[in-house]
Design a protein around this motif. Structure first.
Motif, PDB file in Angstrom:
ATOM      1  N   CYS A 155       0.829  -1.209   0.000  1.00  0.00           N
ATOM      2  CA  CYS A 155       0.000   0.000   0.000  1.00  0.00           C
ATOM      3  C   CYS A 155       0.867   1.264   0.000  1.00  0.00           C
ATOM      4  N   HIS A 156       0.281   2.338  -0.506  1.00  0.00           N
ATOM      5  CA  HIS A 156       0.988   3.614  -0.594  1.00  0.00           C
ATOM      6  C   HIS A 156      -0.042   4.745  -0.621  1.00  0.00           C
ATOM      7  N   PRO A 157       0.252   5.903  -0.004  1.00  0.00           N
ATOM      8  CA  PRO A 157       1.439   6.235   0.801  1.00  0.00           C
ATOM      9  C   PRO A 157       1.468   5.429   2.114  1.00  0.00           C
ATOM     10  N   TYR A 158       2.584   5.511   2.773  1.00  0.00           N
ATOM     11  CA  TYR A 158       2.745   4.773   4.015  1.00  0.00           C
ATOM     12  C   TYR A 158       1.631   5.116   5.000  1.00  0.00           C
ATOM     13  N   GLY A 159       0.934   4.081   5.483  1.00  0.00           N
ATOM     14  CA  GLY A 159      -0.159   4.277   6.420  1.00  0.00           C
ATOM     15  C   GLY A 159      -1.506   4.467   5.755  1.00  0.00           C
ATOM     16  N   LYS A 160      -1.518   4.540   4.394  1.00  0.00           N
ATOM     17  CA  LYS A 160      -2.772   4.698   3.662  1.00  0.00           C
ATOM     18  C   LYS A 160      -2.884   3.618   2.588  1.00  0.00           C
ATOM     19  N   THR A 161      -4.031   3.578   1.911  1.00  0.00           N
ATOM     20  CA  THR A 161      -4.255   2.503   0.938  1.00  0.00           C
ATOM     21  C   THR A 161      -4.739   3.022  -0.415  1.00  0.00           C
ATOM     22  N   SER A 162      -4.568   4.296  -0.684  1.00  0.00           N
ATOM     23  CA  SER A 162      -5.122   4.877  -1.907  1.00  0.00           C
ATOM     24  C   SER A 162      -4.355   4.466  -3.167  1.00  0.00           C
ATOM     25  N   GLU A 163      -3.073   4.101  -3.013  1.00  0.00           N
ATOM     26  CA  GLU A 163      -2.265   3.702  -4.168  1.00  0.00           C
ATOM     27  C   GLU A 163      -1.477   2.436  -3.819  1.00  0.00           C
ATOM     28  N   ARG A 164      -0.706   1.976  -4.813  1.00  0.00           N
ATOM     29  CA  ARG A 164       0.129   0.798  -4.605  1.00  0.00           C
ATOM     30  C   ARG A 164       1.575   1.128  -4.968  1.00  0.00           C
ATOM     31  N   TYR A 165       2.492   0.720  -4.095  1.00  0.00           N
ATOM     32  CA  TYR A 165       3.919   0.896  -4.373  1.00  0.00           C
ATOM     33  C   TYR A 165       4.436  -0.413  -4.975  1.00  0.00           C
ATOM     34  N   ILE A 166       5.101  -0.310  -6.106  1.00  0.00           N
ATOM     35  CA  ILE A 166       5.534  -1.487  -6.855  1.00  0.00           C
ATOM     36  C   ILE A 166       7.053  -1.518  -6.970  1.00  0.00           C
ATOM     37  N   VAL A 167       7.643  -2.693  -6.730  1.00  0.00           N
ATOM     38  CA  VAL A 167       9.074  -2.901  -6.961  1.00  0.00           C
ATOM     39  C   VAL A 167       9.221  -4.055  -7.945  1.00  0.00           C
ATOM     40  N   TYR A 168       9.843  -3.777  -9.090  1.00  0.00           N
ATOM     41  CA  TYR A 168      10.049  -4.798 -10.112  1.00  0.00           C
ATOM     42  C   TYR A 168      11.441  -5.409  -9.964  1.00  0.00           C
ATOM     43  N   CYS A 169      11.503  -6.733 -10.048  1.00  0.00           N
ATOM     44  CA  CYS A 169      12.772  -7.442  -9.882  1.00  0.00           C
ATOM     45  C   CYS A 169      12.940  -8.440 -11.023  1.00  0.00           C
TER      46      CYS A 169
END
Length: 294
Positions: free
Chosen positions: A275-289
């Motif tokens: 979830c993103h921003p930290y502490g909220k759920t309005s967006e998603r943080y993605i890390v591609y590997c």
């Protein structure tokens, strides 16, 4: 009377304050202990399955199963293979057993381990077929935090917690079990594998999507994935292999933008979601590997 009442109120406030300070640490300790137990159990299973890969252990089994003199006979359940169906079933067989109970245990434990190994070989083949089907027929993905149906039921293979593997990210000191299905229960216990994405088998044309919470103190799991740098290692340990990936890109997306986590042609990928921003759920943080080939 008023002075006494004020003292009681002050004491209550102090107790509540102490509790608020201590509670996060207690929760962290309980969560850490549970995670360690789950990881230890999973690793224990993988080590048990590796037992028969040791030629010395195979020789021990052969030695005791082929003894034909100076031993007492008894019955035990031996796993035998039906060559036509490639399936395994329990069959009661008379075998020679030594007077040494420890030797008998070795024979039986190896028979059980062999059964588990072959069941997991069947599971591996089923998962390869699952990945192939996703690649050829397409994916039906929804937001990771609303997709609860697990892609496989691992309990029938002896994996009672339905854990497919362990994710390890050394640079942020993270190690979590990976549960199949993003249920509320699983998300409270560790990382989760998003159904309709690839199973981690280390194949081309696959993208393993792993989601986890990053809450204030209870479930910090992916709290620091935004601190990962390009080139940082992400390791996925499964029942069959240890797969190493490197961070290539980071992004912020809408929860409904599933196009950003689809399989990419000829690539072997792992995508981390939180979830993103930290502490909220309005967006998603993605890390591609991307898979690092040795």
């Amino acid at each position: 009377m008023k002075t006494k009442f004020k003292k009681i109120i002050a004491l209550v406030i102090i107790v509540i304050g102490i509790a608020l300070i201590i509670y996060p640490f207690m929760v962290k300790n309980v969560t850490s202990s549970r995670i360690k137990t789950s990881i230890d159990n999973f690793i224990g299973i993988t080590k048990e399955l590796e037992f028969l890969d040791n030629s010395e252990n195979k020789e021990i089994v052969d030695e005791f199963e082929n003894v034909e003199s100076n031993y007492n006979k008894r019955e035990y359940t031996k796993i035998e293979k039906n060559s036509s169906s490639n399936k395994y079933s329990g069959k009661t067989t008379r075998v020679y057993s030594s007077e040494n109970a420890e030797d008998d245990i070795i024979v039986e434990e190896n028979a059980i381990s062999e059964m588990k190994n072959n069941l997991l070989e069947d599971l591996y083949n089923e998962m390869k077929e699952y990945n192939k089907k996703l690649n050829e027929e397409g994916q039906n993905i929804v937001d990771a935090f609303s997709y609860e149906t697990p892609s496989f039921d691992l309990t029938k293979y002896g994996l009672n917690e339905n854990i497919i593997g362990i994710i390890k990210i050394p640079n942020i000191n993270l190690e979590l079990p990976i549960y199949l299905g993003a249920t509320a229960e699983n998300l409270n216990k560790g990382a989760t594998h998003l159904s309709q994405t690839s199973i981690p088998l280390g194949e081309e044309n696959s993208n393993v999507v792993i989601a986890a919470h990053r809450s204030l103190f209870k479930n910090e799991f992916f709290k620091n994935i935004d601190k990962l740098n390009i080139g940082d290692k992400v390791i996925i340990q499964t029942l069959w292999d240890e797969l190493t990936y490197e961070v290539t890109t980071k992004n912020v997306i809408s929860p409904s933008d599933s196009s950003k986590i689809l399989i990419q042609k000829d690539e072997d990928l792992v995508t981390l979601v939180t979830c993103h921003p930290y502490g909220k759920t309005s967006e998603r943080y993605i890390v591609y590997c991307k898979r690092k080939w040795q």
